[in-house]
Design an enzyme around this catalytic site. Structure first.
Site, short mmCIF file in Angstrom:
data_model
loop_
_atom_site.label_atom_id
_atom_site.label_comp_id
_atom_site.label_asym_id
_atom_site.label_seq_id
_atom_site.Cartn_x
_atom_site.Cartn_y
_atom_site.Cartn_z
N HIS A 194 -18.59 14.17 18.57
CA HIS A 194 -19.39 14.77 17.49
C HIS A 194 -20.66 13.95 17.25
O HIS A 194 -21.75 14.52 17.13
CB HIS A 194 -18.58 14.85 16.19
CG HIS A 194 -17.60 15.96 16.15
ND1 HIS A 194 -17.95 17.28 16.30
CD2 HIS A 194 -16.25 15.96 15.97
CE1 HIS A 194 -16.87 18.04 16.21
NE2 HIS A 194 -15.82 17.26 16.02
N HIS A 248 -12.76 12.55 20.38
CA HIS A 248 -13.14 13.76 19.64
C HIS A 248 -14.25 13.47 18.64
O HIS A 248 -15.28 14.15 18.60
CB HIS A 248 -11.90 14.33 18.93
CG HIS A 248 -12.16 15.56 18.13
ND1 HIS A 248 -11.65 16.78 18.47
CD2 HIS A 248 -12.87 15.76 16.99
CE1 HIS A 248 -12.05 17.68 17.58
NE2 HIS A 248 -12.78 17.07 16.67
N GLU A 249 -14.04 12.43 17.82
CA GLU A 249 -15.03 12.10 16.79
C GLU A 249 -16.29 11.48 17.39
O GLU A 249 -17.40 11.76 16.94
CB GLU A 249 -14.42 11.18 15.73
CG GLU A 249 -13.22 11.78 14.99
CD GLU A 249 -13.46 13.16 14.40
OE1 GLU A 249 -14.62 13.50 14.07
OE2 GLU A 249 -12.48 13.92 14.29
#
Length: 168
Positions: free
Chosen positions: A82, A78-79
């Site tokens: 980004h 998820h990170e």
């Protein structure tokens, strides 16, 4: 604030997943993005956050230790997504179509915006305040201290009365 030590085996699992997903992305995108820096200093109920300017991912050590593999499988990609989206597409919506594409197509992970980990061990202490309409309002330690020092007052959104501390 007490420092939480992450066991070395868990750090190694995080690094392994990060490197695998980064390699997968670099291959798919035909790029050579560097490995981001990892910090284990995210606080509160946030599992992780990405800092584009520093090419850094901050992880919540308590949530990592408590949720181990689920945390690694969800939060790391998820990170990383980004960071990859910021480099590949520039400034776009944080959980927009580019991020979703990066998660599902490139990293081959379900694009979930929020975690569902138990946050009882990372939730801050709150203080109960009341208003005229008898609604109970929970103020964080920071807001409570501001009220106690006379720096500010908080009002009920419904009745507009100034909140009063409930003595326990």
């Amino acid at each position: 604030m007490k420092t939480v030590r992450v066991p070395i085996a868990l750090v190694q699992s995080v690094m392994r997943t990060l490197r695998e997903k980064l390699q997968q992305a670099n291959k798919y995108l035909n790029t050579d993005y560097p490995e981001p820096t990892l910090q284990y200093n995210q606080r509160g109920t946030i599992a992780g956050s990405a800092y584009y300017a520093n090419w850094e991912i901050r992880l919540n050590p308590t949530l990592l230790i408590e949720n181990k593999q689920n945390f690694i499988e969800e939060v790391i990609p998820h990170e990383l997504a980004h960071l990859l989206v910021s480099r590949h597409f520039g400034r776009v919506a944080p959980h927009g179509k580019e991020w979703k594409w990066m998660m599902e197509t490139v990293l081959q992970v379900s694009a979930k915006r929020t975690h569902h980990f138990d946050i009882s061990n990372v939730t801050a202490k709150t203080f109960s305040y009341a208003c005229r309409c008898q609604e109970i309002h929970q103020l964080t330690l920071r807001r409570h201290n501001k009220v106690q020092r006379g720096e500010t007052q908080y009002r009920c959104r419904h009745c507009q009365a100034i909140l009063q501390l409930i003595k326990e």
